[in-house]
Motif scaffolding. Structure first.
Motif, PDB file in Angstrom:
ATOM      1  N   UNK A  27       0.141 -47.401-107.710  1.00 42.68           N
ATOM      2  CA  UNK A  27      -0.886 -47.219-106.697  1.00 42.68           C
ATOM      3  C   UNK A  27      -2.241 -47.036-107.374  1.00 42.68           C
ATOM      4  N   UNK A  28      -3.095 -48.043-107.257  1.00 35.34           N
ATOM      5  CA  UNK A  28      -4.393 -48.029-107.939  1.00 35.34           C
ATOM      6  C   UNK A  28      -5.273 -46.876-107.446  1.00 35.34           C
ATOM      7  N   UNK A  29      -5.254 -46.639-106.149  1.00 33.86           N
ATOM      8  CA  UNK A  29      -6.090 -45.585-105.564  1.00 33.86           C
ATOM      9  C   UNK A  29      -5.735 -44.215-106.146  1.00 33.86           C
ATOM     10  N   UNK A  30      -4.468 -43.871-106.140  1.00 34.78           N
ATOM     11  CA  UNK A  30      -4.041 -42.566-106.649  1.00 34.78           C
ATOM     12  C   UNK A  30      -4.161 -42.494-108.167  1.00 34.78           C
ATOM     13  N   UNK A  31      -3.879 -43.601-108.841  1.00 36.87           N
ATOM     14  CA  UNK A  31      -3.981 -43.614-110.306  1.00 36.87           C
ATOM     15  C   UNK A  31      -5.413 -43.340-110.750  1.00 36.87           C
ATOM     16  N   UNK A  32      -6.378 -43.981-110.101  1.00 33.48           N
ATOM     17  CA  UNK A  32      -7.781 -43.755-110.442  1.00 33.48           C
ATOM     18  C   UNK A  32      -8.220 -42.334-110.084  1.00 33.48           C
ATOM     19  N   UNK A  33      -7.719 -41.844-108.969  1.00 34.33           N
ATOM     20  CA  UNK A  33      -8.102 -40.514-108.484  1.00 34.33           C
ATOM     21  C   UNK A  33      -7.658 -39.417-109.432  1.00 34.33           C
ATOM     22  N   UNK A  34      -6.473 -39.582-110.049  1.00 30.28           N
ATOM     23  CA  UNK A  34      -5.922 -38.517-110.886  1.00 30.28           C
ATOM     24  C   UNK A  34      -5.878 -38.862-112.368  1.00 30.28           C
ATOM     25  N   UNK A  35      -6.397 -40.011-112.740  1.00 31.91           N
ATOM     26  CA  UNK A  35      -6.412 -40.370-114.151  1.00 31.91           C
ATOM     27  C   UNK A  35      -5.027 -40.462-114.745  1.00 31.91           C
ATOM     28  N   UNK A  36      -4.092 -40.990-113.966  1.00 33.00           N
ATOM     29  CA  UNK A  36      -2.691 -41.096-114.387  1.00 33.00           C
ATOM     30  C   UNK A  36      -2.120 -42.415-113.884  1.00 33.00           C
ATOM     31  N   UNK A  37      -0.922 -42.720-114.330  1.00 33.94           N
ATOM     32  CA  UNK A  37      -0.207 -43.878-113.807  1.00 33.94           C
ATOM     33  C   UNK A  37       0.685 -43.384-112.670  1.00 33.94           C
ATOM     34  N   UNK A  38       0.218 -43.539-111.458  1.00 33.77           N
ATOM     35  CA  UNK A  38       0.951 -43.046-110.294  1.00 33.77           C
ATOM     36  C   UNK A  38       1.696 -44.210-109.647  1.00 33.77           C
ATOM     37  N   UNK A  39       3.011 -44.086-109.599  1.00 37.47           N
ATOM     38  CA  UNK A  39       3.870 -45.103-108.996  1.00 37.47           C
ATOM     39  C   UNK A  39       4.534 -44.527-107.758  1.00 37.47           C
ATOM     40  N   UNK A  40       4.675 -45.351-106.731  1.00 35.10           N
ATOM     41  CA  UNK A  40       5.357 -44.932-105.506  1.00 35.10           C
ATOM     42  C   UNK A  40       6.685 -45.663-105.402  1.00 35.10           C
ATOM     43  N   UNK A  41       7.774 -44.908-105.296  1.00 32.96           N
ATOM     44  CA  UNK A  41       9.081 -45.498-105.034  1.00 32.96           C
ATOM     45  C   UNK A  41       9.225 -45.547-103.528  1.00 32.96           C
ATOM     46  N   UNK A  42       9.104 -46.767-102.957  1.00 27.65           N
ATOM     47  CA  UNK A  42       8.885 -46.952-101.535  1.00 27.65           C
ATOM     48  C   UNK A  42      10.197 -46.944-100.736  1.00 27.65           C
ATOM     49  N   UNK A  43      10.785 -45.767-100.584  1.00 28.17           N
ATOM     50  CA  UNK A  43      11.998 -45.648 -99.774  1.00 28.17           C
ATOM     51  C   UNK A  43      11.718 -45.823 -98.285  1.00 28.17           C
ATOM     52  N   UNK A  44      10.434 -45.804 -97.932  1.00 27.29           N
ATOM     53  CA  UNK A  44      10.055 -46.096 -96.545  1.00 27.29           C
ATOM     54  C   UNK A  44      10.223 -47.567 -96.208  1.00 27.29           C
ATOM     55  N   UNK A  45      10.636 -48.393 -97.196  1.00 29.67           N
ATOM     56  CA  UNK A  45      10.786 -49.826 -96.966  1.00 29.67           C
ATOM     57  C   UNK A  45      12.236 -50.296 -97.005  1.00 29.67           C
ATOM     58  N   UNK A  46      13.210 -49.397 -96.875  1.00 31.44           N
ATOM     59  CA  UNK A  46      14.595 -49.830 -96.694  1.00 31.44           C
ATOM     60  C   UNK A  46      14.744 -50.391 -95.276  1.00 31.44           C
ATOM     61  N   UNK A  47      15.859 -51.032 -94.962  1.00 33.80           N
ATOM     62  CA  UNK A  47      16.037 -51.563 -93.597  1.00 33.80           C
ATOM     63  C   UNK A  47      15.920 -50.506 -92.502  1.00 33.80           C
ATOM     64  N   UNK A  48      16.225 -49.239 -92.816  1.00 32.63           N
ATOM     65  CA  UNK A  48      16.113 -48.181 -91.812  1.00 32.63           C
ATOM     66  C   UNK A  48      14.916 -47.268 -92.098  1.00 32.63           C
ATOM     67  N   UNK A  49      14.049 -47.701 -93.017  1.00 35.62           N
ATOM     68  CA  UNK A  49      12.807 -46.996 -93.360  1.00 35.62           C
ATOM     69  C   UNK A  49      13.034 -45.606 -93.929  1.00 35.62           C
ATOM     70  N   UNK A  50      14.147 -45.387 -94.603  1.00 38.75           N
ATOM     71  CA  UNK A  50      14.363 -44.161 -95.372  1.00 38.75           C
ATOM     72  C   UNK A  50      15.512 -44.373 -96.349  1.00 38.75           C
ATOM     73  N   UNK A  51      15.595 -43.483 -97.326  1.00 41.06           N
ATOM     74  CA  UNK A  51      16.653 -43.577 -98.346  1.00 41.06           C
ATOM     75  C   UNK A  51      18.027 -43.227 -97.806  1.00 41.06           C
ATOM     76  N   UNK A  52      18.120 -42.669 -96.622  1.00 39.44           N
ATOM     77  CA  UNK A  52      19.388 -42.152 -96.102  1.00 39.44           C
ATOM     78  C   UNK A  52      20.483 -43.213 -96.003  1.00 39.44           C
ATOM     79  N   UNK A  53      20.093 -44.458 -95.867  1.00 39.88           N
ATOM     80  CA  UNK A  53      21.072 -45.534 -95.796  1.00 39.88           C
ATOM     81  C   UNK A  53      21.902 -45.611 -97.071  1.00 39.88           C
TER      82      UNK A  53
END
Length: 413
Positions: A27-53
């Motif tokens: 995530x470029x926005x968060x990475x620039x904001x915090x001076x870090x390499x911020x990655x998002x593991x997008x569990x909101x993008x499973x078929x049911x929109x959560x990791x619970x599946x």
């Protein structure tokens, strides 16, 4: 690789029958904001929109492998677990009975039914989840079905661990820090089970009104919270699981962070407005604590697990309201207004150019020299309220700020 990690990798491979790995996005926005390499593991993008599946599918697959005759599964859930179980039931062609509280929003009922189709029956019972859970377990015993816990189940934990397997494969190495939301602890137990021996540091995030892991670590075992704030419904769990606690008991208190419910709303709006990412309250927990970690994460590789995106946009006004109040940009007052000509105009002239009246109710009582006004004011900077209250004091107005008075605010607002 540990035996647990090997099993998690097998579970990950089996999941490919349902969906591709969820994205791990820098995530470029968060990475620039915090001076870090911020990655998002997008569990909101499973078929049911959560990791619970992941957990529901893995547990169902393993139960059926051990007992092919088992064709009936039961769960109690008002949210993401119900949708994961429904999806898995339809995939395996087995019967699912899903118990949900009577108070469950219709949108969640409809989504669960859509994912399960003819494979699932939804039973609405109980005003509160504990009542629903008791009814589901009683039914499960009588029907000879298999009960699928949302988190306190070894197979479910193994399924949730697939998040870490994908993370390693996608990043090509272990990150420095992984930030995990915690409700019952299934996701945290699974991910740490894979990554803990690889030098990864962890932070666990709970909603302030549902700090079951904090309580468990402090007491040396799971304890039941006396009350839970249900706003962060995906993580508002009153008691950490017994199995999940056993796998998380090594955590230190300083690794657990609490996120105020209203502050989470600011994070949700930022992710929506800046990044176009729709997160439910629990899904925003890992991102919400980044400001607290700003100094310690500079220059590091950080993965935030965004655990879910099942957000009903009918809640958006509430989220905006909570965010404004937490940021100090909106306040509610009960103002004692003199019953004389010009009093209201005198008050209105005290408002600054950036102040806006968002709520106004005049509660005049007969035969009294004063009436009460419930007034909500929005502004662009928190310090504007100091200027306003200073003028009210100088003019002799009697008022009460009820913004943080939960009882009055809930009743009047």
């Amino acid at each position: 690789m540990t035996a647990f990690a090997e099993n998690a990798r097998s579970a990950t491979l089996a999941l490919r029958d349902l969906f591709d790995p969820t994205p791990l996005q820098r995530n470029d926005h968060l990475s620039a904001k915090y001076g870090a390499e911020i990655w998002l593991k997008r569990e909101d993008l499973t078929p049911v929109r959560s990791y619970k599946l992941r957990g529901a599918f893995t547990a169902m697959r393993k139960v059926r492998a051990a007992d092919p005759a088992q064709g009936h599964f039961v769960c109690a859930s008002a949210g993401n677990h119900a949708q994961g179980v429904a999806f898995a039931c339809r995939h395996f062609g087995v019967k699912g009975t899903i118990f949900m509280p009577v108070t469950t929003p219709q949108q969640k009922i409809d989504k669960t039914r859509a994912f399960g189709g003819a494979a699932v029956e939804i039973v609405l019972t109980g005003d509160y989840f504990d009542q629903t859970l008791a009814a589901s377990q009683k039914f499960c015993t009588e029907a000879g079905a298999h009960f699928l816990s949302p988190f306190d189940d070894a197979d479910v934990i193994e399924g949730q661990a697939s998040v870490a397997i994908e993370m390693l494969d996608q990043l090509g190495r272990a990150p420095d820090l992984v930030i995990l939301p915690v409700g019952g602890g299934g996701l945290a137990a699974g991910v740490t089970g894979v990554l803990r021996d690889q030098g990864v540091d962890f932070r666990f995030v709970e909603p302030s009104g549902g700090a079951s892991m904090t309580a468990a670590i402090a007491q040396g075992g799971p304890v039941t919270l006396k009350g839970v704030n249900s706003f962060v419904d995906g993580a508002a769990v009153a008691r950490l699981g017994a199995l999940t606690y056993a796998r998380l008991a090594w955590a230190k208190p300083e690794q657990i962070l609490l996120a105020p419910e209203d502050r989470i709303c600011i994070t949700m709006l930022e992710m929506l407005n800046v990044e176009g990412i729709v997160l439910e309250p629990a899904g925003a927990l890992s991102v919400d604590v980044l400001p607290e970690l700003a100094e310690s994460i500079r220059g590091k590789t950080v993965v935030c697990v965004t655990s879910g995106g099942n957000f009903d946009f009918e809640r958006l006004p509430e989220v905006k309201e909570r965010a404004q109040r937490y940021a100090g940009l909106k306040k509610y007052f009960i103002l004692r207004m003199p019953q004389r000509p010009g009093a209201l105009r005198e008050f209105l002239e005290m408002l600054g150019p950036d102040d806006d009246i968002a709520r106004f109710e005049y509660l005049k009582k007969s035969a009294r020299n004063f009436g009460s006004v419930l007034i909500g004011i929005e502004t662009k900077a928190p310090e504007n309220f100091a200027a306003l209250t200073g003028q009210l004091d100088a003019a002799g107005f009697t008022y009460r700020d009820i913004t943080e008075d939960s009882a009055l605010a809930e009743f009047l607002i």
